[in-house]
Each structure stands twice: as C-alpha cells, then as structure tokens.
Design a protein around this motif. Structure first.
Motif: not given
Lengths: 289, 62
Positions: A135, A160, A168, B58
């Motif tokens: 990422p 993805i 992302s 995240e």
C-alpha cells in the motif's frame, strides 16, 4: 492549536503513550528539559493563529494523517516540529519516498507505480517476479504482499480493486531484494546515525511489529552513508531507514520512516546507544539554535 | 497520589478482571489486561481509570 497560556518549552504530541514516549519523557527529565505532553486527539488549529505554544515540538503521533496535520497546524503557528510536516508526508507515501531517494542518487530497488489495478499487472511484470506489492500508505508490514506468480498477482490486484479508498487503487510494486526475511534498520537523529540493527523474521516480512527478532548490525561506512543520505533526502530530523542487501551484498534503501518506533531497536542495542537520550539531545540542541 | 487510590486495582472494561497498572503509569498509556488480552488506555491516574484502547487504524505505524 488552541494555544492557551505559554507553558513548557517543548511539546510532546502523541495520542498513545508507548514505552518509547515514556523513555523520551524520562530522558528529557534527566536532562532537565521542561516539556508538556499533549494528547493529539485534543488538538485543534485555527487559521491565522500565530501564537506558538512552544518553540519546539516532538511529534510522536502514531497516525500518519493526524501526525501530518498536527505538524502543519503547529508549524503554521510558528512551532518548529520534529519531524516536519513535509518530512512526515513524504515518508508517509512510499512512492514519493522512492522518488526522493532516487533523486538523491541513492540505490533503491526497481519500483513501479500503476494508477489503476488494471495497469498493475503490466507494471508488475515489467519488474518481474518475485515482486512485492505494498500500500502507498501504511506501516508494520500491513497488506504488504510477496507475489511470485501471475495467478497470485491477478488475485491481489482484484483485491486491491475491491478496496474502498481511491488511494488504495494505486499499485506500488517493487522488486523483491534478497531473501526478504531480514533487513536492516538504521536510526538517524539530527543527521547522525546512532546505530543499526538486523531484523530477522520467520516469515518473509521482517517488521518488529510482526515479531521479527533484532540484533545489532555493524555500522559500516556504506551503511552509515546510505542511512544519513536517506534521512537527508526526505528532510527527516529523526528517521528509521530500512535497507536490504541484494544478492551481491550491496545495500539498497527500501524506505524511510518518520515516526520512528525504537523499542525493538533499543532492546537489540542494549546500552550501546540510548535512542531516547539522543532524541533529548536533539531537542536540547534545537532549543538552543 | 494517595497510596490507597493505587491499592484499588482498576477493572478491565472488557472482562471485569482486575488489571495491574504500574505506579508510574500516565494518562494515554496503553496497558494490557492479563486475563482477556485487551489493550486498555489509561484515562486517569488518581484513581486509575481504564477504557478500551482505540482500534489500530489503517495509517498507524512508523
């Protein structure tokens, strides 16, 4: 930030007080440096404010986004922030970091960026298998995937594509260097390399957060030069530089971390170096400069 | 801090087990419940108060 009355000369900004932060505060105490700890979750900033709460702040916020905006807000009010907002944002984006390292002439793994998952397969295969897909933003090895075959690449790209965030969908792919189960972490503070460790793992990712074992690494001239240059390339006062050795033993710089965690590093280094004290010394130096 | 306040062990908000918190703890420090393994955030020190620590986000990390 809601500045209030001026208090301690150094701000420690963090939402989570880990062992690292406790060590830093203890080191500041030992050096007699006054500080104020602030929970970054309580911070707010107002456009145009120009009253600095402190002359200097150590940004230890664990969240990349919050850390960057905390630094921006503080800098706008005249606070010098370690690390700067620019360094946090640069290090927080793996592609931008790779570009900065390459622009500085440092050896980096072959790396590609695809703007959509559809374009990802071509980017991956231009590098060749095995390849590592990461990422753009993230840490601790999260969602970092080793791909050794087209079938796996296609599956990862499908996953993805299914992720909700547009960011992302940007595919960052990098050649796999070495065996992948070990790397080197060097810590640079104020332009000086304070030490380096090997991180070895039972799986292919070697993050301490994933349980990697750590041990001291000899600080060679090459390693010292690369670590220092990498920190300089991204403008980080405090940097955790990750490096790998290729099949010929040559080092490449993988990434630079602006929010350095050092408990694993400190455990490996023992009394060879005191990272928290090095940080306190940097604070002391910056306060007097 | 009053020593008696430290003698009363705070309870885990997840499993109600007593949680040992070091004397040197401070607000926003993360401790772990030995019983259920939950990560807990110290929200006060006199007396010690605990709440479930925020989930990892995240963008957390280095």
């Amino acid at each position: 930030m809601n500045t209030g009355a001026a208090v301690g000369p150094v701000g420690i900004v963090a939402s989570r007080v880990r062992l690292d932060e406790k060590r830093i505060m203890a080191a500041l105490d030992r050096r007699g440096i006054d500080y104020e700890y602030v929970d970054s979750r309580t911070c707010r900033h107002e456009l145009g404010e120009d009253k600095a709460r402190w002359p200097l702040a150590l940004n230890r916020e664990i969240g990349q986004v919050r850390a960057a905006y905390a630094a921006h807000g503080l800098e706008a009010a005249g606070v010098r922030v370690i690390n700067s907002a620019a360094a946090i944002e640069l290090c927080g984006d793996k592609w931008r970091t790779s570009m900065a390292l390459r622009a500085a002439g440092l050896p980096v793994p072959r790396t590609a960026l695809a703007l959509t998952p559809d374009a990802g397969l071509e980017a991956i295969e231009a590098i060749g298998y095995p390849v590592v897909i990461k990422p753009l933003v993230g840490s601790w090895g999260r969602l970092v995937t080793a791909v050794r075959h087209r079938y796996a690449a296609v599956a990862v790209l499908e996953h993805i594509a299914a992720l909700p965030s547009p960011q992302s969908h940007i595919v960052y792919a990098q050649e796999m260097v070495g065996t992948g189960d070990q790397d080197i972490r060097a810590i640079v503070i104020g332009g000086e390399v304070v030490g380096a460790i090997h991180r070895r793992s039972d799986e292919w990712r070697s993050n301490v957060a994933l349980g990697a074992r750590t041990e001291p690494c000899e600080l060679t001239t090459e390693l010292r030069h690369l670590a220092r240059s990498a920190a300089l390339a991204v403008g980080a006062d405090v940097a955790g530089v990750d490096l790998l050795a290729d099949d010929d033993g040559r080092l490449v710089v993988l990434e630079v971390n602006a929010g350095v965690e050092f408990s694993g590093f400190q455990q490996a280094m023992g009394d060879r170096v005191d990272v928290a004290d090095e940080l306190a010394e940097l604070v002391s130096t910056r306060m007097s400069s | 801090m009053n020593p008696e306040e430290r003698d009363v062990m705070p309870q885990c908000p997840e499993c109600s087990a007593d949680v040992k918190v070091d004397d040197g703890s401070q607000v926003n420090e993360i401790v772990q419940c030995a019983e259920c393994g939950s990560e807990l955030e110290v929200v006060s020190t006199a007396p010690v108060g605990l709440k479930a620590a925020p989930d990892v986000e995240e963008d957390w990390g280095e």
